[in-house]
Design a protein around this motif. Sequence first.
Motif, short mmCIF file in Angstrom:
data_model
loop_
_atom_site.label_atom_id
_atom_site.label_comp_id
_atom_site.label_asym_id
_atom_site.label_seq_id
_atom_site.Cartn_x
_atom_site.Cartn_y
_atom_site.Cartn_z
N PHE A 30 12.09 23.17 35.03
CA PHE A 30 11.15 23.02 33.92
C PHE A 30 10.21 21.84 34.16
N GLU A 31 10.75 20.72 34.61
CA GLU A 31 9.89 19.57 34.91
C GLU A 31 8.87 19.94 35.98
N THR A 60 12.49 18.90 28.17
CA THR A 60 12.97 20.27 27.92
C THR A 60 11.94 20.96 27.04
N PRO A 61 11.93 22.29 27.03
CA PRO A 61 10.98 23.00 26.16
C PRO A 61 11.10 22.57 24.70
N ALA A 62 12.32 22.42 24.21
CA ALA A 62 12.51 22.05 22.80
C ALA A 62 11.98 20.65 22.53
N THR A 92 3.65 27.47 26.35
CA THR A 92 4.65 27.85 27.34
C THR A 92 6.05 27.50 26.88
N CYS A 93 6.21 26.31 26.32
CA CYS A 93 7.53 25.90 25.81
C CYS A 93 8.02 26.85 24.73
N ARG A 94 7.12 27.27 23.86
CA ARG A 94 7.50 28.19 22.78
C ARG A 94 7.98 29.52 23.36
N GLY A 101 15.48 31.90 26.65
CA GLY A 101 16.59 31.00 26.37
C GLY A 101 16.35 29.56 26.81
N GLY A 102 15.08 29.18 26.89
CA GLY A 102 14.74 27.81 27.28
C GLY A 102 14.75 27.58 28.77
#
Length: 214
Positions: A30-31, A60-62, A92-94, A101-102
């Motif tokens: 993710f990073e 993190t996305p959240a 994108t995070c959403r 699932g993140g």
Amino acid sequence: MKPADRIEFFRRLAELNPNPTTELEYDTPFELLVAVILSAQATDVGVNKATRRLFPVANTPAAILALGEDGLKRYISTIGLFNAKAKNVIATCRILLERHGGEVPQTREALEALPGVGRKTANVVLNTAFGQPTMAVDTHIFRVANRTGLAPGKDVRAVEDRLMKAVPRDYLQDAHHWLILHGRYVCKARRPECPVCVVRDLCAYRQKTVLPAG
């Protein structure tokens, strides 16, 4: 470039740098995804300066979604096009949370469906985070492929397709990193460093530079 020369081309680059990787700083897929989205029309150095501030706070996305678009902008405002990039990263995070699932997906189709993610960004993530033998053709790779005669092509996709066929299988996984680094530090756009280039005798470039007299 002849097949034997292509093998020798990458053998030398591999000998010089056995374990090449991206210069973007990241610890998770993710990073890396966020860093690559931010790197469009920006330098890796500039992106790293921003993510060194961002990732300790939200990686993190959240966590980034909780910052909100305005909150994210405070961390990335030194990067070009930061307004559009903040919007894309938040979107994108959403999607990652709602559909994956993140987690960062490991397919090209799913990656390219994310806002701010095109073919090149997807290739970087697939290759660097997930070990897939893809070729992310940026301006450096496009220049090196054409200038050297390794895999000439009129556009980025043509060069990508030719490289996927031209690069010897044993070198395909790391080829994109070797070519980027070679273009960034040796085969430069304005004045290539031909006198110190380890593949200069294999290269088709006719206007090779020479060391200044004296």
